[in-house]
Scaffold this active site. Structure first.
Site, PDB file in Angstrom:
ATOM      1  N   GLU A   1       0.821  -1.221   0.000  1.00 50.78           N
ATOM      2  CA  GLU A   1       0.000   0.000   0.000  1.00 50.78           C
ATOM      3  C   GLU A   1       0.856   1.273   0.000  1.00 50.78           C
ATOM      4  OE1 GLU A   1      -2.864  -0.544   3.173  1.00 50.78           O
ATOM      5  OE2 GLU A   1      -3.654  -2.345   2.234  1.00 50.78           O
TER       6      GLU A   1
ATOM      7  N   GLU B   1      -5.270 -10.744  -1.905  1.00 49.83           N
ATOM      8  CA  GLU B   1      -6.099 -10.630  -0.690  1.00 49.83           C
ATOM      9  C   GLU B   1      -7.598 -10.605  -1.002  1.00 49.83           C
ATOM     10  OE1 GLU B   1      -4.811  -7.444   1.849  1.00 49.83           O
ATOM     11  OE2 GLU B   1      -2.699  -7.712   1.343  1.00 49.83           O
TER      12      GLU B   1
ATOM     13  N   ASN C   1       2.462  -4.384  -3.529  1.00 46.39           N
ATOM     14  CA  ASN C   1       1.091  -4.846  -3.309  1.00 46.39           C
ATOM     15  C   ASN C   1       0.178  -3.659  -2.999  1.00 46.39           C
ATOM     16  OD1 ASN C   1      -0.743  -7.084  -2.863  1.00 46.39           O
ATOM     17  ND2 ASN C   1      -0.607  -6.681  -0.670  1.00 46.39           N
TER      18      ASN C   1
ATOM     19  N   ASP D   1     -11.346 -10.683  -1.207  1.00 46.10           N
ATOM     20  CA  ASP D   1     -12.584 -10.943  -0.463  1.00 46.10           C
ATOM     21  C   ASP D   1     -13.592  -9.920  -0.994  1.00 46.10           C
ATOM     22  OD1 ASP D   1     -11.184  -9.617   2.682  1.00 46.10           O
ATOM     23  OD2 ASP D   1     -11.779  -8.556   0.859  1.00 46.10           O
TER      24      ASP D   1
ATOM     25  N   HIS E   1      -9.766  -6.388  -2.382  1.00 49.30           N
ATOM     26  CA  HIS E   1     -10.835  -6.217  -1.368  1.00 49.30           C
ATOM     27  C   HIS E   1     -11.978  -5.479  -2.071  1.00 49.30           C
ATOM     28  CE1 HIS E   1      -8.292  -7.694   1.829  1.00 49.30           C
ATOM     29  NE2 HIS E   1      -7.376  -6.789   1.573  1.00 49.30           N
TER      30      HIS E   1
END
Ligand code: XIL
Length: 360
Positions: free
Chosen positions: A156, A271, A201, A273, A241
């Site tokens: 990030e 990641e 990332n 979801d 996400h």
């Protein structure tokens, strides 16, 4: 045939007979193309402390995953309680679990703004910041040299809302070193483990919003700058996400991945979801929308490139970070992950299997 495929084959037959599977995923061109290009390893973020006490949780990871990543353990807050301390117990346990079960372990993460122990606030100068960052990466990557094949070296790095002039997110590293911290982290990791895939990332690049477009642009510019200066970098991690109430910008995301591919960089989904706080209360409806968002997201990426891995941020709804920030107003538990709270596959698991399994 992998244990997981055998189990899912039986389950999938049941679902397919209802037609739900076909309507949801079967007709996805990108899924077919991806599976035709061979299996893509699937994995999940793991809460290592639960592997021993919760056998169904452990069995679900073993049955479904070829990769694991610690949800915690390799973050500074866990690893570095004190300036002179490195506590490897938790990531070592996950490493042993992965070794025993024929899985690979990803490393997450070496340089982030988040989950930093208080003592790092005392890092006062750029020289001290560089010393601490290099020492941390040297020690941690060295501890797992040759055993962790892929690291989220920088997590990030892009500002929440990149504006002209302030594109890199604030952190102790950015404050003390400017964006140079990114190069320092990548070069140090490459020096310590030349065999490791080094990943930058990031998140929130998937939707048709000005913010996502700005973040895609800022991330591409960062990647190009690093590649142009021959900074060691092998891949970009797209966290995934996904806001369940927002459509996927298929064209924008595919174009982003095309640009990444032109830089000879790999892509990982790191990641995944689907944040369902604004989705209908009825579980079946919610699960279908969650799965459809993931299908569109993975489809957009796979249309442009074959991800080197697809991971979800957890595997069962029993343990997800989502309610930390996105609790539902109706108080119902979130359902962002491939397995429900009883570790039973949901529609999202079928979508992931469609994209990750090799064509039969
Ligand atoms: C989250 C974990 O899931 C939480 O348990 C922890 O309290 C905070 O961090 N993006 C990332 C992950 O890269 O490291 C974050 O994980 C979720 C957002």
């Amino acid at each position: 045939m992998r244990r997981r495929d055998f189990v899912l084959g039986a389950l999938g037959a049941g679902l397919a007979s209802s037609g739900a599977l076909d309507t949801l995923v079967g007709n996805d061109r990108a899924a077919k193309a991806a599976s035709a290009r061979g299996a893509i390893p699937y994995g999940a973020a793991v809460r290592t402390d639960l592997l021993d006490p919760e056998l169904d949780y452990k069995a679900a990871i073993i049955d479904h995953c070829q990769l694991v990543v610690g949800e915690g353990g390799l973050k500074w807050i866990d690893l570095r309680p004190g300036q002179d301390q490195f506590v490897f117990d938790q990531p070592d346990r996950l490493m042993d679990f992965a070794d025993r079960n024929g899985m690979q372990m990803r490393g997450h993460t070496l340089a982030w703004y988040g989950a930093m122990p208080d003592w790092t606030k005392t890092i006062a100068s750029s020289a001290e910041a560089e010393r601490e960052l290099v020492h941390h990466i040297t020690t941690v990557v060295g501890h797992y040299q040759g055993r962790i094949p892929s690291w989220d070296v920088v997590n990030e790095a892009i500002a929440e809302r990149p504006e002209k002039g302030s594109v890199i997110r604030d952190s102790i590293w950015q404050e003390r070193l400017g964006k140079r911290y990114i190069e320092i982290a990548l070069r140090t990791a490459a020096d310590i483990d030349p065999s490791a895939q080094l990943v930058v990332n990031d998140y929130n690049i998937e939707n048709p919003t000005a913010q996502c477009r700005d973040r895609r642009t800022a991330l591409l510019n960062l990647l190009r700058d690093l590649k142009d200066r021959d900074v060691p970098l092998h891949a970009v991690g797209i966290q995934g996400h996904l806001p369940g109430d927002m459509e996927i910008d298929r064209e924008g995301l595919s174009a982003f991945v095309e640009e990444v591919k032109k830089m000879q960089l790999d892509v990982l989904v790191t990641e995944l979801d689907v944040i369902d706080d604004k989705l209908p209360a009825r579980e079946y409806d919610r699960d279908q929308i969650v799965a459809a968002r993931a299908r569109d997201f993975l489809g957009a990426i796979c249309e442009a490139a074959r991800p080197s891995a697809i991971l979800t941020w957890g595997i069962t709804d029993r343990y997800t970070w989502v309610p930390m920030w996105f609790k539902r107003e109706d108080g119902k538990p979130n359902r962002p992950l491939p397995l429900d709270a009883e570790c039973r596959p949901k529609a999202l698991m079928k979508v992931i299997d469609k994209f990750t399994r090799a064509a039969e």
